[in-house]
Design an enzyme around this catalytic site. Sequence first.
Site, PDB file in Angstrom:
ATOM      1  N   HIS A  84       0.645  -1.352   0.168  1.00  0.00           N
ATOM      2  CA  HIS A  84      -0.023  -0.079   0.020  1.00  0.00           C
ATOM      3  C   HIS A  84       1.062   1.225   0.029  1.00  0.00           C
ATOM      4  O   HIS A  84       0.290   2.355  -0.516  1.00  0.00           O
ATOM      5  CB  HIS A  84      -0.918   0.118   1.265  1.00  0.00           C
ATOM      6  CG  HIS A  84      -2.242   0.791   1.019  1.00  0.00           C
ATOM      7  ND1 HIS A  84      -2.281   1.914   0.105  1.00  0.00           N
ATOM      8  CD2 HIS A  84      -3.571   0.848   1.739  1.00  0.00           C
ATOM      9  CE1 HIS A  84      -3.339   2.441   0.257  1.00  0.00           C
ATOM     10  NE2 HIS A  84      -4.275   1.826   0.958  1.00  0.00           N
ATOM     11  N   ASP A  87     -10.861  -3.593 -17.869  1.00  0.00           N
ATOM     12  CA  ASP A  87     -11.106  -4.769 -19.160  1.00  0.00           C
ATOM     13  C   ASP A  87      -9.855  -5.219 -19.513  1.00  0.00           C
ATOM     14  O   ASP A  87      -8.963  -4.442 -20.489  1.00  0.00           O
ATOM     15  CB  ASP A  87     -11.909  -4.006 -20.171  1.00  0.00           C
ATOM     16  CG  ASP A  87     -12.363  -4.864 -21.323  1.00  0.00           C
ATOM     17  OD1 ASP A  87     -12.135  -6.155 -21.388  1.00  0.00           O
ATOM     18  OD2 ASP A  87     -13.124  -4.450 -22.212  1.00  0.00           O
TER      19      ASP A  87
END
Length: 467
Positions: free
Chosen positions: A172, A387
């Site tokens: 992170h 995608d």
Amino acid sequence: MDPIKQSSSQLVFAVRRQKAELITPAKPTPRETKFLSDIDDQEGLRFQIPVINFYRNDSDYSTGGNHDPVKVIKKAIAETLVFYYPFAGRLREGNGRKLMVDCTGEGVMFVEADADVTLEEFGDELQPPFPCLEELLYDVPGSAGVLNCPLLLIQVTRLKCGGFIFALRLNHTMSDAAGLVHFMTAVGEMARGASVPSTLPVWCRELLNSRNPPRVTCTHHEYDEVPDTKGTIIPLDDMVHKSFFFGPSEVSALRRFIPPHLRKSSTFELLTSVLWRCRTISLKPDPEEEVRVLCIVNARSKFNPPLPNGFYGNAFAFPVAVTTAAKLCKNPLGYALELVKKAKSDVTDEYMKSVADLMVMKGRPHFTVVRTYLVSDVTRAGFGEVDFGWGKAVYGGPAKGGVGAIPGVASFYIPFKNKNGENGIVVPVCLPAFAMEIFVRELDGMLKGNDDPLGKYTNYAIIKPAL
């Protein structure tokens, strides 16, 4: 639809994994050292965060006739790392615990896998907690450290139906949700045949560094040192994970509790106030003890001038609302709502500079976790839009609630469409079993229009504090 349900965690299936490998950039990349910002390298971000995307077998991907998502995505990662080459490096720590990326080009960790399950078997509604998550995002031994370890671990698991699961674990300190989605979107674009990402990555971490000399100009109760005198940090054993769906009808049911002068409050502010209050009631802290909610606020638009479009570092703050357990639970919901709205409004350009200065002056402290609830809204982050050539994700976003350096503290607000086609928000919550029962009853009561469903909280002081 019942907004409160546990996911299909009874589903069990076998996953066959290949040996983990490192994917390196497709072309030579600069060998250099890049410093993280003073927002990136705070203690509270030194952990791995899991993300998971599910995809159907409805590919129109035809370039080269390759329909194997593993091959397509592996190649795309290597090509994307040419642009995002710091991800292929390793973190080192310097003076004053300053983190820097040694851009070694060693690569990101990749796991190829096949699962003996179809997408349909996961059920009508894909939401955390996901069954067999530890098999779908395998913790490769020795890979999970903050320093000297891969900064990304990616597992692509083919399903029996021809669909697949893309799971990722991020250090992170490198990126927030918006920054990670920049990277994932770039991988998707390369997988679909692009030669260059549509948004080029921008490092510029120095924009979020402390001033010289550093000076803390704002109040930052989110970094208060609070001793855990009553042992209230949630134990890891006996934890229950559940997800809660809030569609239009649930949100309007909760809006009935908002007083007229706060009617314009956002859904985030409303849900945060409700969940904070229900969670506090369920954990039964001492009535006079302070309780907190930390609201993660994306500060990209708060900077003057705004951060560059391709910036993929951490650019958020943890503004906090603080009150006593008794005040939070005795008062109507409007009390909590005003506290949450005030906390969110605190975040400005000056506030972010002040946080960076505090990090340097106080040794990069962890945010307060004692009697704290942390909420992060990723409804607009765009995980589900990624995608790879198989269309948008059926589910895209955090793999579970309660993640972080201190498990159980955090919830995410994740965009979600239920089986009735309603768009809403799903919120994974992690609580001890005794508290989850109370939490469910309390929330259910509010959804049915009763602000005190158990009839026990009108006089909060009679509740015995948790041992």
